[in-house]
Design a protein around this motif. Structure first.
Motif, PDB file in Angstrom:
ATOM      1  N   SER A 229       0.906  -1.304   0.015  1.00 24.74           N
ATOM      2  CA  SER A 229      -0.004   0.086   0.052  1.00 24.74           C
ATOM      3  C   SER A 229       0.673   1.302   0.112  1.00 24.74           C
ATOM      4  O   SER A 229       0.436   2.303  -0.453  1.00 24.74           O
ATOM      5  CB  SER A 229      -1.050   0.100   1.134  1.00 24.74           C
ATOM      6  N   GLN A 230       2.055   1.176   0.291  1.00 25.85           N
ATOM      7  CA  GLN A 230       3.213   2.187   0.373  1.00 25.85           C
ATOM      8  C   GLN A 230       3.563   2.529  -1.174  1.00 25.85           C
ATOM      9  O   GLN A 230       4.333   3.574  -1.306  1.00 25.85           O
ATOM     10  CB  GLN A 230       4.171   2.299   1.264  1.00 25.85           C
ATOM     11  N   GLY A 231       3.343   1.425  -2.087  1.00 27.71           N
ATOM     12  CA  GLY A 231       3.844   1.790  -3.409  1.00 27.71           C
ATOM     13  C   GLY A 231       5.146   0.826  -3.740  1.00 27.71           C
ATOM     14  O   GLY A 231       5.767   1.032  -4.832  1.00 27.71           O
ATOM     15  N   GLU A 232       5.489  -0.192  -2.914  1.00 28.10           N
ATOM     16  CA  GLU A 232       6.556  -0.871  -3.164  1.00 28.10           C
ATOM     17  C   GLU A 232       6.341  -2.163  -4.150  1.00 28.10           C
ATOM     18  O   GLU A 232       5.661  -2.904  -3.699  1.00 28.10           O
ATOM     19  CB  GLU A 232       7.340  -1.276  -1.990  1.00 28.10           C
ATOM     20  N   ILE A 233       6.781  -1.922  -5.290  1.00 29.00           N
ATOM     21  CA  ILE A 233       6.914  -3.208  -5.995  1.00 29.00           C
ATOM     22  C   ILE A 233       7.815  -4.106  -5.844  1.00 29.00           C
ATOM     23  O   ILE A 233       9.002  -3.556  -5.666  1.00 29.00           O
ATOM     24  CB  ILE A 233       6.585  -2.766  -7.684  1.00 29.00           C
ATOM     25  N   SER A 234       7.554  -5.318  -5.672  1.00 33.55           N
ATOM     26  CA  SER A 234       8.648  -6.347  -5.477  1.00 33.55           C
ATOM     27  C   SER A 234       8.022  -7.850  -5.762  1.00 33.55           C
ATOM     28  O   SER A 234       7.078  -8.151  -6.312  1.00 33.55           O
ATOM     29  CB  SER A 234       9.148  -6.147  -4.127  1.00 33.55           C
ATOM     30  N   ARG A 235       8.906  -8.750  -5.621  1.00 32.48           N
ATOM     31  CA  ARG A 235       8.804 -10.180  -5.851  1.00 32.48           C
ATOM     32  C   ARG A 235       8.239 -10.359  -7.391  1.00 32.48           C
ATOM     33  O   ARG A 235       7.578 -11.455  -7.449  1.00 32.48           O
ATOM     34  CB  ARG A 235       8.121 -10.709  -4.862  1.00 32.48           C
TER      35      ARG A 235
ATOM     36  N   TYR B 239      15.767  -3.060 -17.938  1.00 29.68           N
ATOM     37  CA  TYR B 239      14.353  -3.883 -18.186  1.00 29.68           C
ATOM     38  C   TYR B 239      13.341  -2.872 -17.423  1.00 29.68           C
ATOM     39  O   TYR B 239      12.297  -2.395 -18.355  1.00 29.68           O
ATOM     40  CB  TYR B 239      14.265  -5.040 -17.362  1.00 29.68           C
ATOM     41  N   PHE B 240      13.374  -2.310 -16.299  1.00 26.29           N
ATOM     42  CA  PHE B 240      12.585  -1.386 -15.565  1.00 26.29           C
ATOM     43  C   PHE B 240      12.629  -0.149 -16.057  1.00 26.29           C
ATOM     44  O   PHE B 240      11.689   0.497 -16.172  1.00 26.29           O
ATOM     45  CB  PHE B 240      12.707  -1.578 -13.951  1.00 26.29           C
ATOM     46  N   ALA B 241      13.853   0.392 -16.630  1.00 28.29           N
ATOM     47  CA  ALA B 241      13.812   1.822 -17.326  1.00 28.29           C
ATOM     48  C   ALA B 241      12.901   1.895 -18.578  1.00 28.29           C
ATOM     49  O   ALA B 241      12.339   2.838 -18.687  1.00 28.29           O
ATOM     50  CB  ALA B 241      15.200   2.006 -17.758  1.00 28.29           C
ATOM     51  N   LYS B 242      12.882   0.679 -19.090  1.00 27.89           N
ATOM     52  CA  LYS B 242      11.889   0.474 -20.344  1.00 27.89           C
ATOM     53  C   LYS B 242      10.264   0.609 -19.938  1.00 27.89           C
ATOM     54  O   LYS B 242       9.623   0.940 -20.711  1.00 27.89           O
ATOM     55  CB  LYS B 242      12.127  -0.898 -21.158  1.00 27.89           C
ATOM     56  N   HIS B 243      10.091   0.536 -18.741  1.00 33.05           N
ATOM     57  CA  HIS B 243       8.786   0.580 -18.147  1.00 33.05           C
ATOM     58  C   HIS B 243       8.545   1.913 -17.398  1.00 33.05           C
ATOM     59  O   HIS B 243       7.752   1.869 -16.499  1.00 33.05           O
ATOM     60  CB  HIS B 243       8.225  -0.558 -17.083  1.00 33.05           C
TER      61      HIS B 243
ATOM     62  N   THR C 150      -0.115  -4.652 -14.562  1.00 31.71           N
ATOM     63  CA  THR C 150      -1.150  -4.971 -13.420  1.00 31.71           C
ATOM     64  C   THR C 150      -0.982  -4.398 -12.242  1.00 31.71           C
ATOM     65  O   THR C 150      -1.757  -3.963 -11.581  1.00 31.71           O
ATOM     66  CB  THR C 150      -1.563  -6.523 -13.342  1.00 31.71           C
ATOM     67  N   LEU C 151       0.480  -4.428 -11.715  1.00 32.14           N
ATOM     68  CA  LEU C 151       0.846  -3.897 -10.477  1.00 32.14           C
ATOM     69  C   LEU C 151       0.554  -2.366 -10.555  1.00 32.14           C
ATOM     70  O   LEU C 151       0.143  -1.547  -9.555  1.00 32.14           O
ATOM     71  CB  LEU C 151       2.216  -4.248 -10.113  1.00 32.14           C
ATOM     72  N   LEU C 152       0.906  -1.851 -11.772  1.00 34.18           N
ATOM     73  CA  LEU C 152       0.825  -0.132 -11.987  1.00 34.18           C
ATOM     74  C   LEU C 152      -0.587   0.025 -11.928  1.00 34.18           C
ATOM     75  O   LEU C 152      -1.204   1.086 -11.443  1.00 34.18           O
ATOM     76  CB  LEU C 152       1.308   0.172 -13.152  1.00 34.18           C
ATOM     77  N   ASN C 153      -1.543  -0.867 -12.429  1.00 32.33           N
ATOM     78  CA  ASN C 153      -3.117  -0.433 -12.328  1.00 32.33           C
ATOM     79  C   ASN C 153      -3.501  -0.740 -11.064  1.00 32.33           C
ATOM     80  O   ASN C 153      -4.487   0.260 -10.456  1.00 32.33           O
ATOM     81  CB  ASN C 153      -3.614  -1.511 -13.358  1.00 32.33           C
ATOM     82  N   ILE C 154      -3.229  -1.519 -10.316  1.00 36.35           N
ATOM     83  CA  ILE C 154      -3.516  -1.460  -8.929  1.00 36.35           C
ATOM     84  C   ILE C 154      -2.995  -0.161  -8.208  1.00 36.35           C
ATOM     85  O   ILE C 154      -3.713   0.391  -7.263  1.00 36.35           O
ATOM     86  CB  ILE C 154      -2.736  -2.687  -8.126  1.00 36.35           C
ATOM     87  N   ALA C 155      -1.908   0.240  -8.456  1.00 35.86           N
ATOM     88  CA  ALA C 155      -1.344   1.342  -7.708  1.00 35.86           C
ATOM     89  C   ALA C 155      -2.314   2.793  -8.243  1.00 35.86           C
ATOM     90  O   ALA C 155      -2.625   3.481  -7.411  1.00 35.86           O
ATOM     91  CB  ALA C 155       0.012   1.667  -8.107  1.00 35.86           C
ATOM     92  N   ARG C 156      -2.693   2.527  -9.600  1.00 31.53           N
ATOM     93  CA  ARG C 156      -3.605   3.637  -9.856  1.00 31.53           C
ATOM     94  C   ARG C 156      -4.862   3.626  -9.071  1.00 31.53           C
ATOM     95  O   ARG C 156      -5.502   4.701  -8.488  1.00 31.53           O
ATOM     96  CB  ARG C 156      -3.806   3.582 -11.291  1.00 31.53           C
ATOM     97  N   ARG C 157      -5.458   2.406  -8.961  1.00 35.42           N
ATOM     98  CA  ARG C 157      -6.710   2.486  -8.460  1.00 35.42           C
ATOM     99  C   ARG C 157      -6.622   2.879  -6.774  1.00 35.42           C
ATOM    100  O   ARG C 157      -7.490   3.191  -6.152  1.00 35.42           O
ATOM    101  CB  ARG C 157      -7.368   0.820  -8.461  1.00 35.42           C
ATOM    102  N   LYS C 158      -5.454   2.490  -6.161  1.00 35.02           N
ATOM    103  CA  LYS C 158      -5.173   2.954  -4.787  1.00 35.02           C
ATOM    104  C   LYS C 158      -4.964   4.509  -4.731  1.00 35.02           C
ATOM    105  O   LYS C 158      -4.351   5.014  -3.603  1.00 35.02           O
ATOM    106  CB  LYS C 158      -4.004   1.999  -4.299  1.00 35.02           C
ATOM    107  N   LYS C 159      -4.936   4.964  -6.060  1.00 35.27           N
ATOM    108  CA  LYS C 159      -4.587   6.551  -5.942  1.00 35.27           C
ATOM    109  C   LYS C 159      -2.932   7.006  -5.464  1.00 35.27           C
ATOM    110  O   LYS C 159      -2.806   7.889  -5.062  1.00 35.27           O
ATOM    111  CB  LYS C 159      -5.512   7.381  -5.016  1.00 35.27           C
ATOM    112  N   LEU C 160      -2.245   5.978  -5.828  1.00 34.12           N
ATOM    113  CA  LEU C 160      -0.696   6.478  -5.353  1.00 34.12           C
ATOM    114  C   LEU C 160      -0.101   7.132  -6.480  1.00 34.12           C
ATOM    115  O   LEU C 160      -0.772   7.103  -7.825  1.00 34.12           O
ATOM    116  CB  LEU C 160      -0.096   5.025  -5.600  1.00 34.12           C
ATOM    117  N   LYS C 161       0.622   8.256  -6.213  1.00 35.26           N
ATOM    118  CA  LYS C 161       1.189   9.136  -7.154  1.00 35.26           C
ATOM    119  C   LYS C 161       2.422   8.464  -7.741  1.00 35.26           C
ATOM    120  O   LYS C 161       2.762   8.939  -8.976  1.00 35.26           O
ATOM    121  CB  LYS C 161       1.674  10.341  -6.500  1.00 35.26           C
TER     122      LYS C 161
END
Length: 153
Positions: A65-71, A114-118, A90-101
């Motif tokens: 819920s703090q916005g840390e993506i992992s695992r 890899y993550f830079a491409k995202h 899908t994880l980014l969509n969850i963050a959007r629904r939780k109104k994370l900035k």
């Protein structure tokens, strides 16, 4: 290959989530079990991807819920498919629904590109976590939009 992406909680999908993470992190990357499975699992939002033809779990990831993506992990036989990208989206969509900035990830150094491409960008210096050099990367959700593609002929 056909697969299904599910948003699950730890209590309902623990065995399937553990099956994927053990294959990738514990056996393949040799992360100790007591480090891999932590207190955040019970409260995080998890993504579980299942191969439709075999019903086997093939990928997972989580976000707190703090916005840390992992695992985030994908079994070796499916790494050349778009499943990893779908887990991240899908994880980014969850963050959007939780109104994370913004969200962040502590990426292993071999996954920084890899993550830079995202749309993740490095912040701060390299640090050690569980014996692995890591780079914190952040992604502002206002920078990430769903792109539409139009085909013409």
């Amino acid at each position: 290959m056909s697969y299904q992406i599910n948003i699950v909680n730890w209590r309902d999908a623990e065995q399937q989530l553990k099956a994927v993470r053990e294959k990738v992190f514990v056996f393949e990357r040799r992360i100790p079990r007591n480090v891999e499975f932590d207190r955040h699992d019970r409260r995080a939002f998890h993504v579980l991807v299942v191969d439709k033809s075999t019903a086997e779990p093939i990928a997972t990831g989580r976000i707190t819920s703090q916005g840390e993506i992992s695992r985030i992990c994908v079994v070796i036989s499916k790494r050349k498919t778009p499943v990893g990208k779908d887990v991240i989206n899908t994880l980014l969509n969850i963050a959007r629904r939780k109104k994370l900035k913004e969200v962040f990830i502590n990426s292993s150094l071999d996954a920084v590109d890899y993550f830079a491409k995202h749309n993740f960008r490095p912040i701060g210096g390299v640090f050690m976590e569980a014996g692995v050099p890591r780079q914190r990367m952040i992604c502002s959700l206002s920078d990430v939009s769903l792109k539409r593609f139009y085909l013409s002929h």
